[in-house]
Write an enzyme that holds these catalytic residues in place. Structure first.
Site, PDB file in Angstrom:
ATOM      1  N   PHE A 154      46.632  59.375  41.303  1.00 37.27           N
ATOM      2  CA  PHE A 154      46.876  57.944  41.530  1.00 37.27           C
ATOM      3  C   PHE A 154      45.966  57.048  40.700  1.00 37.27           C
ATOM      4  O   PHE A 154      46.174  55.846  40.626  1.00 37.27           O
ATOM      5  CB  PHE A 154      46.640  57.614  43.016  1.00 37.27           C
ATOM      6  CG  PHE A 154      45.315  58.121  43.529  1.00 37.27           C
ATOM      7  CD1 PHE A 154      44.116  57.560  43.126  1.00 37.27           C
ATOM      8  CD2 PHE A 154      45.273  59.190  44.408  1.00 37.27           C
ATOM      9  CE1 PHE A 154      42.901  58.039  43.575  1.00 37.27           C
ATOM     10  CE2 PHE A 154      44.058  59.678  44.877  1.00 37.27           C
ATOM     11  CZ  PHE A 154      42.868  59.097  44.448  1.00 37.27           C
ATOM     12  N   ARG A 197      47.923  38.716   1.992  1.00 35.24           N
ATOM     13  CA  ARG A 197      47.778  39.958   1.237  1.00 35.24           C
ATOM     14  C   ARG A 197      47.662  41.180   2.157  1.00 35.24           C
ATOM     15  O   ARG A 197      48.122  42.280   1.807  1.00 35.24           O
ATOM     16  CB  ARG A 197      46.532  39.864   0.346  1.00 35.24           C
ATOM     17  CG  ARG A 197      46.508  40.870  -0.777  1.00 35.24           C
ATOM     18  CD  ARG A 197      45.156  40.993  -1.468  1.00 35.24           C
ATOM     19  NE  ARG A 197      44.364  39.780  -1.483  1.00 35.24           N
ATOM     20  CZ  ARG A 197      43.060  39.756  -1.736  1.00 35.24           C
ATOM     21  NH1 ARG A 197      42.420  40.884  -2.007  1.00 35.24           N
ATOM     22  NH2 ARG A 197      42.380  38.623  -1.729  1.00 35.24           N
ATOM     23  N   ASN A 255      51.107  55.052  47.253  1.00 34.36           N
ATOM     24  CA  ASN A 255      50.083  55.692  46.437  1.00 34.36           C
ATOM     25  C   ASN A 255      50.644  55.959  45.043  1.00 34.36           C
ATOM     26  O   ASN A 255      51.479  56.833  44.869  1.00 34.36           O
ATOM     27  CB  ASN A 255      49.688  57.012  47.108  1.00 34.36           C
ATOM     28  CG  ASN A 255      48.199  57.248  47.126  1.00 34.36           C
ATOM     29  OD1 ASN A 255      47.760  58.379  47.136  1.00 34.36           O
ATOM     30  ND2 ASN A 255      47.410  56.198  47.122  1.00 34.36           N
ATOM     31  N   TYR A 305      43.758  36.760   2.711  1.00 36.08           N
ATOM     32  CA  TYR A 305      43.965  37.994   3.472  1.00 36.08           C
ATOM     33  C   TYR A 305      45.144  37.917   4.437  1.00 36.08           C
ATOM     34  O   TYR A 305      45.820  38.923   4.683  1.00 36.08           O
ATOM     35  CB  TYR A 305      42.703  38.331   4.272  1.00 36.08           C
ATOM     36  CG  TYR A 305      41.531  38.797   3.437  1.00 36.08           C
ATOM     37  CD1 TYR A 305      41.620  38.951   2.048  1.00 36.08           C
ATOM     38  CD2 TYR A 305      40.311  39.081   4.044  1.00 36.08           C
ATOM     39  CE1 TYR A 305      40.550  39.365   1.295  1.00 36.08           C
ATOM     40  CE2 TYR A 305      39.224  39.505   3.291  1.00 36.08           C
ATOM     41  CZ  TYR A 305      39.341  39.642   1.917  1.00 36.08           C
ATOM     42  OH  TYR A 305      38.268  40.055   1.195  1.00 36.08           O
ATOM     43  N   GLU A 362      36.465  55.391  47.563  1.00 33.06           N
ATOM     44  CA  GLU A 362      37.101  55.114  46.273  1.00 33.06           C
ATOM     45  C   GLU A 362      36.066  54.386  45.416  1.00 33.06           C
ATOM     46  O   GLU A 362      36.077  53.163  45.281  1.00 33.06           O
ATOM     47  CB  GLU A 362      38.367  54.287  46.500  1.00 33.06           C
ATOM     48  CG  GLU A 362      39.371  55.043  47.373  1.00 33.06           C
ATOM     49  CD  GLU A 362      40.393  54.158  48.061  1.00 33.06           C
ATOM     50  OE1 GLU A 362      40.401  52.937  47.799  1.00 33.06           O
ATOM     51  OE2 GLU A 362      41.162  54.683  48.880  1.00 33.06           O
ATOM     52  N   TYR A 396      45.979  65.643  54.613  1.00 33.59           N
ATOM     53  CA  TYR A 396      45.548  64.246  54.435  1.00 33.59           C
ATOM     54  C   TYR A 396      46.748  63.312  54.374  1.00 33.59           C
ATOM     55  O   TYR A 396      47.713  63.544  53.633  1.00 33.59           O
ATOM     56  CB  TYR A 396      44.729  64.095  53.152  1.00 33.59           C
ATOM     57  CG  TYR A 396      44.420  62.645  52.819  1.00 33.59           C
ATOM     58  CD1 TYR A 396      43.474  61.939  53.546  1.00 33.59           C
ATOM     59  CD2 TYR A 396      45.119  61.971  51.812  1.00 33.59           C
ATOM     60  CE1 TYR A 396      43.203  60.607  53.284  1.00 33.59           C
ATOM     61  CE2 TYR A 396      44.868  60.633  51.535  1.00 33.59           C
ATOM     62  CZ  TYR A 396      43.908  59.956  52.267  1.00 33.59           C
ATOM     63  OH  TYR A 396      43.656  58.647  52.012  1.00 33.59           O
ATOM     64  N   HIS A 410      48.142  47.513  54.665  1.00 28.03           N
ATOM     65  CA  HIS A 410      47.921  47.458  53.216  1.00 28.03           C
ATOM     66  C   HIS A 410      48.715  46.342  52.538  1.00 28.03           C
ATOM     67  O   HIS A 410      48.536  46.096  51.349  1.00 28.03           O
ATOM     68  CB  HIS A 410      48.272  48.809  52.585  1.00 28.03           C
ATOM     69  CG  HIS A 410      47.253  49.887  52.844  1.00 28.03           C
ATOM     70  ND1 HIS A 410      46.719  50.111  54.086  1.00 28.03           N
ATOM     71  CD2 HIS A 410      46.669  50.795  52.008  1.00 28.03           C
ATOM     72  CE1 HIS A 410      45.858  51.123  54.012  1.00 28.03           C
ATOM     73  NE2 HIS A 410      45.798  51.548  52.770  1.00 28.03           N
TER      74      HIS A 410
END
Length: 623
Positions: free
Chosen positions: A438, A392, A301, A389, A523, A158, A188
């Site tokens: 990934f 404290r 990746n 608070y 995906e 792949y 990409h």
């Protein structure tokens, strides 16, 4: 012969400086002729009046100066036509460069296994150059040998000889394997938004190098060496901050990072500013990377954008958390609070590490027996037995923030030294295995948790500022100013703190609870970790700013308690602030004061001021 890179209306040309008598004017004329030839223009068709400026510092060059006297080899120059500005060709990305660059002298050795969040931030700041350990180089060579063997044997892998995502079942001919890798980078490179700063781009590149150094990515030493040379020259790609869904890795940002290394798109260096990537690389004596099979997918990746931004968020959170205790101690003194709530016995019976640590830190700053406080002595016999608070419960609330940061730092540190691309190469067994390392869920969830945790420092701080400025909750003048009405004092500074806290409440909504299916449902679950990291950084910055406002208010409150003084460590912090911000005796512009206080916090000056006193306290305690 000495050469320089000359930019003419956005086009870059490598131009020889000429002989010893060549002038800046002749250099410009040669660059202009090359521009005309490239654009197929006649010399008379365009303007010929021009000036030349060095890109670095925008220095104007005198036309009669000898080129070799005023320019260095591989310098970068803008040719500016009469009536135009050099900045006309500069990209708005210049806004992303935050600090002046000074070339590092020291090196950090990367081995893929031991990079810390602090070291990565230091690499981002340009404090170090990079070299690999011999073991890391050997692992990279062995990993690449496996890839090359699989290609020779025509085995299907792949991303090596198949398409990507939905196209995983499409086989690619051997003669197109290099083109496949270049194509995946170009397609990409689809990010949007403002570019990462130079510091954050350095972190991203350094982290990618460190992960590849593990030897499981199959990237050749030739390509890895080119990445290291680009980092050491601070040749940084244009990387837009938006576009990753955090699985399968930070694809778009890492593609932009790789695109510049290929000599495509835009790139920045201290000498060139933003320019054509190929011109920047060549101007530094570097060659564009030519990707080998698998190298494209290996470089994009992974979770490096999430993790590098996460490392910065962790380091800034660590710094602001410990300084929040100092500022809270100042407010407690100004409000004449009691230190009984920080007694060691109370915290020993609920021994969360962060709670115990914060309580001890507060005692080291406020213990009037070790560091006498006239303010503390002035109300020792009052009838009030406990505080609100936000005074404290500082150990309990600040404490869990410390424990949250420690947890997140552990997750991010693991991620910095993890192989997160796909498929992964295992040289020992000569296997290539597809998996899901990934996926950014680990750092995404951790950084969502960091934002939620560190926000509480601002939530507490804003409420303490309210107590300081509200006369119904203290014995101090309204809004910490004399002549109230004529002067408004800290009225709107508190509003700013409230606005930032409210904004943080929205930013603290976890991004990692969302998922959108991508890549044609291949995906089908993603982490949204990129947004988790970016908003965690925004939350941390808001916390710093809210605490800066409290620091200003607490020190202003001390003005109304004079001549009484607080403990020595807190007086040191007061003097530190007064070295950059004067007391508020009448209304003036507040923003510069907030920024000055914020800078002290970012630079960890408060922590440096009190550290010697805290050490002294521990020694006396154990004497």
């Amino acid at each position: 012969m000495r050469c320089v890179s000359v930019c003419v209306r956005g086009e870059w040309f490598r131009v020889p400086c000429g002989g010893p008598s060549a002038t800046i004017q002749s250099l410009g004329s040669e660059a202009l002729q090359r521009y005309h030839r490239a654009k197929k223009l006649e010399d008379g068709d365009t303007e010929v009046e021009f000036s030349l400026r060095r890109v670095q510092c925008a220095q104007l060059l005198h036309p009669e100066d000898r080129a070799e006297d005023v320019l260095q080899d591989n310098d970068f120059v803008h040719l500016v036509f009469a009536g135009e500005s050099a900045t006309h060709y500069s990209s708005p990305m210049e806004m992303a460069v935050q600090t002046p660059y000074q070339e590092a002298k020291e090196y950090i050795q990367l081995d893929g296994n031991s990079l810390t969040t602090a070291a990565l931030v230091g690499l981002g700041q340009g404090l170090f150059k990079i070299k690999l350990t011999p073991e890391a180089e050997q692992r990279a060579v062995q990993g690449r040998e496996v890839i090359d063997a699989f290609i020779r044997e025509d085995k299907v892998v792949y991303g090596v000889n198949t398409g990507f995502g939905k196209f995983a079942h499409t086989l690619i001919p051997k003669e197109q394997l290099g083109q496949l890798q270049a194509n995946v980078i170009r397609s990409h490179s689809a990010g949007v938004g403002a570019p990462l700063s130079a510091e954050r781009t350095r972190m991203l590149l350094a982290l990618r190098i460190n992960v590849i150094a593990k030897g499981h990515s199959g990237v050749s030493m030739e390509t890895l060496g080119a990445m290291i040379k680009a980092f050491n020259a601070s040749c940084l790609s244009w990387v837009p901050e938006k576009g990753t869904v955090g699985a399968s890795g930070d694809l778009a940002p890492l593609a932009h990072l790789t695109l510049g290394l290929m000599g495509e798109g835009r790139m920045w260096s201290p000498q060139s500013d933003w320019a054509d990537a190929k011109a920047v690389l060549e101007g530094h004596g570097l060659k564009p990377v030519v990707l080998k099979p698998k190298e494209g997918i290996a470089l994009i990746n992974g979770t490096q954008l999430i993790s590098s931004l996460g490392a910065e968020a962790v380091e800034r959170a660590l710094a602001v958390a410990r300084q929040a205790d100092i500022i809270a101690a100042l407010s407690l003194e100004a409000l004449k609070g009691t230190t009984r709530a920080f007694h060691s016995a109370l915290h020993a019976v609920r021994p969360h590490p962060g709670q115990v640590e914060v309580a001890e830190r507060l005692r080291s700053l406020l213990d009037s027996h070790v560091f006498p406080s006239l303010i503390s002595e002035s109300h020792r016999s009052c009838s009030r037995v406990q505080d609100a608070y936000t005074l404290r419960c500082i150990p309990q609330v600040h404490g869990v923030v410390n424990d949250t940061i420690a947890f997140v730092q552990k997750v991010i540190s693991t991620e910095l030294n993890s192989a997160t691309d796909n498929p992964l190469v295992f040289a020992e067994t000569r296997e290539i295995i597809s998996g899901g390392n990934f996926h950014g869920e680990y750092p995404a969830k951790a950084l969502d948790y960091l934002a939620i945790g560190v926000h509480e420092l601002a939530s507490m701080s804003e409420r303490r500022t309210e107590r300081l400025v509200n006369p119904a909750l203290s014995d101090l003048p309204a809004f910490l100013v004399r002549d109230g009405g004529l002067n408004s004092g800290f009225m709107i500074a508190h509003c700013t703190a409230a606005a930032l806290v409210s904004e943080n409440k929205v930013l603290c909504h976890p991004s990692s609870v969302d998922s959108l299916s991508t890549s044609a449902a291949t995906e089908d679950h993603v982490s949204m970790g990129g947004w988790a990291a970016r908003k965690a950084l925004r939350v941390v910055e808001h916390v710093e700013q809210v605490l800066a406002i409290e620091l200003l208010a607490a020190c202003q409150a001390l003005e109304f308690l004079r001549p009484l003084k607080t403990t020595a460590p807190l007086e040191g912090v007061y003097q530190l602030l007064r070295s950059v911000v004067s007391p508020w005796d009448r209304d003036r512009v507040m923003s510069p004061d907030i920024e000055a206080a914020h800078t002290l916090i970012r630079q960890q000056k408060l922590w440096a001021t009190v550290q010697p006193f805290m050490e002294e306290y521990r020694k006396k305690l154990h004497a």
